[in-house]
Scaffold this active site. Structure first.
Site, PDB file in Angstrom:
ATOM      1  CG  HIS A 136      -2.108   0.907   1.104  1.00  0.00           C
ATOM      2  ND1 HIS A 136      -2.234   1.871   0.117  1.00  0.00           N
ATOM      3  CD2 HIS A 136      -3.230   1.021   1.877  1.00  0.00           C
ATOM      4  CE1 HIS A 136      -3.365   2.518   0.286  1.00  0.00           C
ATOM      5  NE2 HIS A 136      -3.986   2.033   1.342  1.00  0.00           N
ATOM      6  CG  ASP A 193     -13.989  -5.585 -21.220  1.00  0.00           C
ATOM      7  OD1 ASP A 193     -13.501  -6.737 -21.168  1.00  0.00           O
ATOM      8  OD2 ASP A 193     -14.800  -5.218 -22.083  1.00  0.00           O
TER       9      ASP A 193
END
Length: 469
Positions: free
Chosen positions: A174, A393
């Site tokens: 992170h 996608d």
């Protein structure tokens, strides 16, 4: 009363066959150099790996630019190698300088990639794909990879399901990126998988923009960072081994049911209403001392507030928090409208001047956010529904679920939750909110949500998985 929607997601037992983990390096040679992280990246509270997961249906019949290369593991592996060229710091290793200052050694050693197959179908994960997930199967813990320093900054596992669907799981250090930053990297992968030569948004490092000057100017009251000895708080540690995870799904029907408890003249967004309701229910379930101070804390994306604007393409941590504060008694006994008003007023603090002063305070007080968050009376929320992860996608359509793999991620279990979009293509479109709490507290939390909102308990994921998974 809202109609209940039975969610059949359950603890699954299935076999996963993995190939030997490999290191994926940038597709071409990249610069060798050291890049410092910002003072915001350096926060103690960000020194952990965050698990993210995306579920994709079998959609090979769709017209896509990856037609003819229908193995998702191959498509994603090639996209990672290409994306690591402009994002070459991700292929490096985190080092620590004197004073605990973090730097990335951009050495091109690469990220971990795992190819796997599972004897389970997508349908077996339930009508609505949501946490908790069997993480041991979907995130292989490569020995030695979970250390914070000197290990790969990213891990990818692509698990093909027997129905032709697949799961993309990744684990991120992170300190090198926030939610917006990792989605930007994944979007670059998507574009490259579809044949682009370069990402449409070029990555920007520029971490010096979030370095605090030698003479910081903390000029505003920062109630987020009150020291615990200055307020009354019940300190009940939320221990990892006693926690359970459940997800709460809110579609149009559930949200309409909740809105009935909001006065007609009190305008509010869906996120504000959900936050007020969950904060109130969570507080009641934890049963703190009535005089205790309870806090709602919300992640603020600083990209939208900075002036001059942060360069497009910046993918480091660029956030702070805003806060709402109440006594436990007032929050628990007053109508939801009270909690909602506090949540809405907290937005008034989200100004550039306020955020800058918070960032400077974190450095002055040696990361006080980690100190002050050890109380279970604090509730940290991050809305990631607008970052576009639900539109990634690779050629198989948008993911059915894209977001955190579980609730309560971070160094303090149970403190935080995330709001994520979900759409399984069967009318189940809405927001999923994973919650992590001790088992006895969770039972009451579930009951409160059912009674308070007129929503059946079946609206909640029926599974509860030990957080050790």
């Amino acid at each position: 009363m809202a109609q209940s929607k039975v969610i059949t997601n359950k603890s699954l037992v299935f076999k996963v066959t993995r190939r030997t983990p490999e290191l994926i390096t940038p597709a071409v040679s990249t610069p060798y150099e050291f890049k410092e992280l910002s003072d915001i990246d350096d926060q103690e509270a960000l020194r952990f790996h965050i698990p993210i997961i995306l579920f994709y249906r079998n959609n090979n019949s769709s017209k896509s630019t990856v037609a003819g290369r229908q193995d998702p593991a191959r498509v994603i592996k090639e996209a990672v190698a290409k994306a690591l060229v402009p994002y070459y710091p991700f292929a490096g290793r985190l080092r620590e300088k004197p004073g605990r200052k973090l730097v990335v050694e951009c050495n091109g050693e690469g990220i971990i990639f795992i190819e796997a197959d599972a004897d389970v179908t997508l349908e077996e994960f339930g009508d609505i794909i949501q946490p908790p997930f069997p993480l041991k199967q979907l995130f292989y813990d490569v020995p030695g990879s979970t250390a914070f320093l000197d290990t790969p900054l990213l891990l990818f596992q692509v698990t093909r399901l027997k129905c032709g669907a697949f799961i993309l799981a990744l684990r991120l250090n992170h300190t090198v990126a926030d939610a917006a930053g990792i989605v930007q990297f994944l979007n670059a992968m998507v574009e490259l998988a579809h044949g682009a030569q370069t990402p449409s948004i070029q990555p920007v490092w520029e971490r010096h923009l979030f370095n605090i000057p030698n003479s910081p100017r903390v000029i505003l009251e920062q109630r987020e960072y009150d020291e615990l000895d200055s307020i009354k708080a019940t300190i009940t540690p939320l221990l990892e081994d006693i926690m359970v995870h459940k997800s709460f799904f809110f579609g149009p029907t559930e949200i309409a049911a909740i809105r009935r408890f909001i006065p007609p003249n009190q305008k509010a967004t869906t996120i504000e209403i959900l936050t007020a309701c969950l904060w109130r229910s969570r507080t009641i379930a934890l049963h703190p001392d009535p005089e205790d101070i309870v806090k709602f804390m919300c992640i603020v994306n600083f990209r939208t507030l900075a002036n001059p604007p942060i360069p497009s393409g910046f993918y480091g941590n660029a956030f702070a928090v805003r806060v709402a504060i109440s006594t436990a008694a007032e929050l628990s006994t007053k109508p939801i409208a009270y909690a909602l008003e506090l949540v809405q007023k907290s937005k008034e603090t989200a100004t550039e001047e306020y955020i800058i002063s918070i960032d400077e305070l974190m450095v002055l007080k040696d990361n006080p956010n980690l100190i002050s968050m050890v109380s279970n009376n604090y509730f940290l929320v991050s809305d990631v529904t607008r970052f576009g992860s639900d539109k990634l996608d690779f050629g198989w359509g948008s993911p059915l679920y894209a977001g955190l793999a579980k609730g309560g991620v971070g160094p303090i279990p149970g403190l935080s939750t995330f709001y994520m979009s979900v759409n399984n293509g069967k009318g189940n479109k809405g927001i999923v909110i994973p919650i992590c709490l001790p088992e006895n507290v969770m039972d009451l939390f579930v009951e409160l949500n059912g009674l308070l909102y007129g929503v059946s308990k079946h609206m909640i994921s029926s599974s509860s998985i030990s957080s050790s998974l």
